[in-house]
Design an enzyme around this catalytic site. Structure first.
Site, PDB file in Angstrom:
ATOM      1  N   ASN A  89       0.724  -1.156  -0.026  1.00 28.35           N
ATOM      2  CA  ASN A  89      -0.064   0.103  -0.097  1.00 28.35           C
ATOM      3  C   ASN A  89       0.990   1.459  -0.066  1.00 28.35           C
ATOM      4  O   ASN A  89       1.359   1.575   1.091  1.00 28.35           O
ATOM      5  CB  ASN A  89      -0.837  -0.213   1.228  1.00 28.35           C
ATOM      6  CG  ASN A  89      -1.896   1.282   1.434  1.00 28.35           C
ATOM      7  OD1 ASN A  89      -1.713   2.160   0.406  1.00 28.35           O
ATOM      8  ND2 ASN A  89      -2.749   1.317   2.361  1.00 28.35           N
ATOM      9  N   ARG A 135      -2.455  -2.216  -3.505  1.00 22.68           N
ATOM     10  CA  ARG A 135      -3.677  -1.340  -3.328  1.00 22.68           C
ATOM     11  C   ARG A 135      -3.610  -0.108  -4.417  1.00 22.68           C
ATOM     12  O   ARG A 135      -2.764   0.281  -4.419  1.00 22.68           O
ATOM     13  CB  ARG A 135      -3.672  -0.898  -2.051  1.00 22.68           C
ATOM     14  CG  ARG A 135      -5.039   0.070  -1.881  1.00 22.68           C
ATOM     15  CD  ARG A 135      -4.785   0.737  -0.509  1.00 22.68           C
ATOM     16  NE  ARG A 135      -6.076   1.669  -0.382  1.00 22.68           N
ATOM     17  CZ  ARG A 135      -5.974   2.851   0.389  1.00 22.68           C
ATOM     18  NH1 ARG A 135      -4.972   3.195   1.115  1.00 22.68           N
ATOM     19  NH2 ARG A 135      -6.874   3.461   0.409  1.00 22.68           N
ATOM     20  N   HIS A 162     -12.714   2.953  -0.108  1.00 20.90           N
ATOM     21  CA  HIS A 162     -12.772   2.004   0.964  1.00 20.90           C
ATOM     22  C   HIS A 162     -13.476   0.449   0.392  1.00 20.90           C
ATOM     23  O   HIS A 162     -13.944  -0.034   1.383  1.00 20.90           O
ATOM     24  CB  HIS A 162     -13.644   2.637   1.970  1.00 20.90           C
ATOM     25  CG  HIS A 162     -12.591   3.442   2.841  1.00 20.90           C
ATOM     26  ND1 HIS A 162     -13.498   4.431   3.464  1.00 20.90           N
ATOM     27  CD2 HIS A 162     -11.344   3.816   3.277  1.00 20.90           C
ATOM     28  CE1 HIS A 162     -12.538   5.227   3.836  1.00 20.90           C
ATOM     29  NE2 HIS A 162     -11.240   4.953   3.877  1.00 20.90           N
ATOM     30  N   ARG A 205     -10.986  15.879   6.907  1.00 21.33           N
ATOM     31  CA  ARG A 205     -11.682  16.028   5.593  1.00 21.33           C
ATOM     32  C   ARG A 205     -13.023  16.393   6.030  1.00 21.33           C
ATOM     33  O   ARG A 205     -13.532  15.943   7.001  1.00 21.33           O
ATOM     34  CB  ARG A 205     -11.701  15.116   4.608  1.00 21.33           C
ATOM     35  CG  ARG A 205     -10.602  14.801   4.085  1.00 21.33           C
ATOM     36  CD  ARG A 205     -10.616  13.469   2.844  1.00 21.33           C
ATOM     37  NE  ARG A 205      -9.533  12.488   3.251  1.00 21.33           N
ATOM     38  CZ  ARG A 205      -9.514  11.211   3.333  1.00 21.33           C
ATOM     39  NH1 ARG A 205     -10.812  10.638   2.582  1.00 21.33           N
ATOM     40  NH2 ARG A 205      -8.909  10.425   3.376  1.00 21.33           N
ATOM     41  N   ARG A 244      -9.302   9.699  19.743  1.00 21.17           N
ATOM     42  CA  ARG A 244      -9.231   9.469  21.103  1.00 21.17           C
ATOM     43  C   ARG A 244      -8.856  10.410  21.880  1.00 21.17           C
ATOM     44  O   ARG A 244      -9.201  10.922  23.234  1.00 21.17           O
ATOM     45  CB  ARG A 244      -7.857   8.423  21.167  1.00 21.17           C
ATOM     46  CG  ARG A 244      -7.943   6.973  21.066  1.00 21.17           C
ATOM     47  CD  ARG A 244      -6.736   6.278  20.923  1.00 21.17           C
ATOM     48  NE  ARG A 244      -6.013   6.671  19.727  1.00 21.17           N
ATOM     49  CZ  ARG A 244      -5.399   5.973  18.893  1.00 21.17           C
ATOM     50  NH1 ARG A 244      -4.952   4.998  19.344  1.00 21.17           N
ATOM     51  NH2 ARG A 244      -4.749   6.711  17.785  1.00 21.17           N
ATOM     52  N   GLY A 273     -10.660   2.098  12.784  1.00 23.86           N
ATOM     53  CA  GLY A 273     -10.229   2.568  13.973  1.00 23.86           C
ATOM     54  C   GLY A 273     -11.167   3.000  15.009  1.00 23.86           C
ATOM     55  O   GLY A 273     -11.250   2.704  16.058  1.00 23.86           O
ATOM     56  N   GLU A 328     -14.098   0.226  15.425  1.00 21.68           N
ATOM     57  CA  GLU A 328     -14.016  -0.833  16.191  1.00 21.68           C
ATOM     58  C   GLU A 328     -13.772  -0.359  17.678  1.00 21.68           C
ATOM     59  O   GLU A 328     -13.669  -1.324  18.472  1.00 21.68           O
ATOM     60  CB  GLU A 328     -12.731  -1.330  15.557  1.00 21.68           C
ATOM     61  CG  GLU A 328     -12.679  -2.042  14.228  1.00 21.68           C
ATOM     62  CD  GLU A 328     -11.723  -2.373  13.482  1.00 21.68           C
ATOM     63  OE1 GLU A 328     -10.598  -2.659  14.125  1.00 21.68           O
ATOM     64  OE2 GLU A 328     -11.501  -2.280  12.236  1.00 21.68           O
ATOM     65  N   GLU A 366      -8.115  -4.995   5.496  1.00 22.32           N
ATOM     66  CA  GLU A 366      -7.766  -4.582   4.037  1.00 22.32           C
ATOM     67  C   GLU A 366      -6.791  -5.285   3.314  1.00 22.32           C
ATOM     68  O   GLU A 366      -6.977  -6.025   2.363  1.00 22.32           O
ATOM     69  CB  GLU A 366      -7.682  -3.298   3.975  1.00 22.32           C
ATOM     70  CG  GLU A 366      -9.029  -2.429   4.229  1.00 22.32           C
ATOM     71  CD  GLU A 366      -8.835  -1.029   4.362  1.00 22.32           C
ATOM     72  OE1 GLU A 366      -9.024  -0.187   3.558  1.00 22.32           O
ATOM     73  OE2 GLU A 366      -8.256  -0.389   5.400  1.00 22.32           O
TER      74      GLU A 366
HETATM   75  P1  ADP Z   1      -6.760   4.688   8.848  1.00 17.77           P
HETATM   76  O1  ADP Z   1      -7.642   5.222   8.268  1.00 17.77           O
HETATM   77  O2  ADP Z   1      -5.556   5.864   8.840  1.00 17.77           O
HETATM   78  O3  ADP Z   1      -6.186   3.078   8.533  1.00 17.77           O
HETATM   79  P2  ADP Z   1      -7.657   3.746  11.574  1.00 17.77           P
HETATM   80  O4  ADP Z   1      -8.488   2.920  10.736  1.00 17.77           O
HETATM   81  O5  ADP Z   1      -6.357   3.342  12.315  1.00 17.77           O
HETATM   82  O6  ADP Z   1      -6.991   4.827  10.528  1.00 17.77           O
HETATM   83  O7  ADP Z   1      -8.465   4.917  12.352  1.00 17.77           O
HETATM   84  C1  ADP Z   1      -7.835   6.102  13.025  1.00 17.77           C
HETATM   85  C2  ADP Z   1      -8.841   6.710  13.949  1.00 17.77           C
HETATM   86  O8  ADP Z   1      -9.189   5.604  14.916  1.00 17.77           O
HETATM   87  C3  ADP Z   1      -8.201   7.815  14.861  1.00 17.77           C
HETATM   88  O9  ADP Z   1      -9.175   8.676  14.775  1.00 17.77           O
HETATM   89  C4  ADP Z   1      -8.194   7.208  16.256  1.00 17.77           C
HETATM   90  O10 ADP Z   1      -8.287   8.068  17.056  1.00 17.77           O
HETATM   91  C5  ADP Z   1      -9.361   6.232  16.496  1.00 17.77           C
HETATM   92  N1  ADP Z   1      -9.231   5.199  17.328  1.00 17.77           N
HETATM   93  C6  ADP Z   1      -8.303   4.266  17.585  1.00 17.77           C
HETATM   94  N2  ADP Z   1      -8.287   3.756  18.820  1.00 17.77           N
HETATM   95  C7  ADP Z   1      -9.370   4.513  19.174  1.00 17.77           C
HETATM   96  C8  ADP Z   1     -10.036   4.367  20.762  1.00 17.77           C
HETATM   97  N3  ADP Z   1      -9.615   3.468  21.369  1.00 17.77           N
HETATM   98  N4  ADP Z   1     -11.150   5.195  20.894  1.00 17.77           N
HETATM   99  C9  ADP Z   1     -11.742   6.080  20.018  1.00 17.77           C
HETATM  100  N5  ADP Z   1     -11.107   6.241  18.698  1.00 17.77           N
HETATM  101  C10 ADP Z   1      -9.804   5.389  18.683  1.00 17.77           C
END
Ligand code: ADP
Length: 393
Positions: free
Chosen positions: A8, A86, A175, A236, A280, A326, A329, A380
């Site tokens: 990727n 990707r 996505h 965004r 977070r 993120g 989940e 992915e």
């Molecule tokens: P990407 O799209 O770059 O792959 P991710 O799928 O890892 O990113 O998502 C990143 C987002 O997930 C960030 O906003 C991060 O704060 C959020 N995130 C990760 N862990 C937690 C958590 N425990 N609670 C809330 N948000 C989280």
């Protein structure tokens, strides 16, 4: 063993993973980063842990040779059977993953105007990898391909027809690998045949999108010509009045490039909160009373709830609303706020289950009698490996 190397490639970094698709295991993964800075480096995670080291030069080709060496030094090189790439934008040309030939490279190049930030980097990765791994088959897996099943009434903008016909101005969606993976997985978890399933899939990461998936096929999605449309994201804006461009140009003297920069890099959670694009951090700040963080959370969740309702329209029936990425989940708070606004559809949260389903756990988060909302961790890389294997089979 027959391993698939998944790549990727971004403009300044290159993520990779080596997978054994039949047992779904990741043998090794890593990141080559700061590719055009003074000290580019390679980070590799395997069974032994994480190792970081400098790369001997700048650029994607050097990074790719670094990855090749990392595989060779671990005795894994001989076991790599193919490479899956990707690729962000496949336009209308690519409806599925495709084995890479010089003609395919030219067609990916032809899609550059549709994704000027992403496709050139993806092409760099493809060229570097074909040089480093000349004997292996390479496959391109497109973010847009899964959405090519959308009907015209979902993908057309209400714009002059010539813009579509001659310039490809339509909604493409992104996505795709994630939405495809989690809906397949959800059908498996629920024990229903994919062909008869109906899901709304919300991928909430740094980029966010939501897709209606009927019978395993995308029928509508929130992202458009570019990954800017739809939900509120990390930096965004998602949906704005298209009149905003003219307003900013005429009243603030911004150039088109500057407007694009504001909407892509300075908006979303970051713009609203004035604090961070990281969910977070915003959750922590909101709990401490930070007004911007609270507003960012509210706008994020309200927009998402509206889109969930909208995505039910083309489905007719809903087997489950899926949260992934993120935020999807891990953030029980976001899920709670979203479902709390979807009483009109009958959603009722099961708070303990919601609090528990984090950090890679899959499962339902709704109460008995409520329509189902499920958390399904995305993968992915695995989807790209499966697609690569399928194309070459
Ligand atoms: P990407 O799209 O770059 O792959 P991710 O799928 O890892 O990113 O998502 C990143 C987002 O997930 C960030 O906003 C991060 O704060 C959020 N995130 C990760 N862990 C937690 C958590 N425990 N609670 C809330 N948000 C989280």
């Amino acid at each position: 063993m027959s391993l698939i190397l998944v790549l990727n490639c971004g403009s300044s970094s290159l993520k990779f993973a080596l997978l054994e698709p039949s047992n779904q295991s990741t043998v090794l993964s890593g990141l080559a980063e700061k590719l055009f800075e003074d000290e580019p480096r390679l980070i590799v995670t395997d069974g032994e842990g994480k190792q970081a080291g400098p790369l001997p030069g700048q650029g994607h080709a050097v990074a790719m040779r670094g990855i090749l060496e990392a595989l060779r030094s671990r005795g894994l090189l001989e076991q790599v059977s193919s490479v899956g790439h990707r690729v962000v934008h496949g336009g209308e040309r690519f409806r599925q993953a495709t084995r890479i030939t010089p003609e395919v490279v030219a067609q990916i190049e032809a899609c550059v105007p549709l994704a000027p930030l992403h496709n050139p980097a993806n092409l760099e990765g493809i060229r570097g990898a074909m040089e480093a791994f000349p004997g292996l088959p390479h496959v391109a897996v497109f973010d847009t391909a899964f959405h090519q099943t959308m009907p015209p009434h979902a993908y057309r903008y209400a714009l002059p027809e010539v813009l579509y016909r001659e310039h490809g101005v339509r909604r493409y969606g992104f996505h795709g690998t994630s939405h495809q993976y989690v809906t397949r997985r959800a059908a498996e978890l629920l024990g229903i045949p994919l062909e008869h399933s109906a899901f709304v899939s919300a991928h909430l990461g740094n980029g966010c999108s939501i897709t209606a998936v009927k019978g395993g096929r995308s029928v509508d999605t929130s992202m458009g010509l570019t990954p800017l449309e739809g939900l509120v994201m990390g930096t965004r804006s998602g949906d704005v009045d298209p009149g905003i461009h003219a307003f900013l140009a005429e009243n603030l003297g911004l150039s088109l490039r500057e407007v694009t920069e504001v909407l892509n890099k300075g908006s979303g959670l970051l713009g609203l909160s004035g604090l961070s694009n990281d969910m977070r951090e915003l959750e922590r700040a909101a709990a401490e009373g930070h007004a911007g963080a609270r507003l960012a959370l509210e706008v994020f969740c309200y927009r998402l709830a509206k889109y969930v309702a909208a995505m039910c329209v083309p489905l007719g029936r809903l087997d489950a609303l899926i949260f992934t990425g993120g935020i999807g989940e891990n953030s029980s708070l976001v899920r709670e706020k979203v479902l709390g606004q979807l009483g009109i559809l009958g959603f009722r949260l099961e708070p303990e289950q919601n609090a528990r389903t984090v950090r890679g756990q899959a499962g339902p988060i709704t109460a008995e009698g409520s329509p189902l909302a499920l958390v399904v961790p995305t993968n992915e890389e695995l989807m790209i490996a499966w697609e690569t294997r399928a194309v070459l089979a």
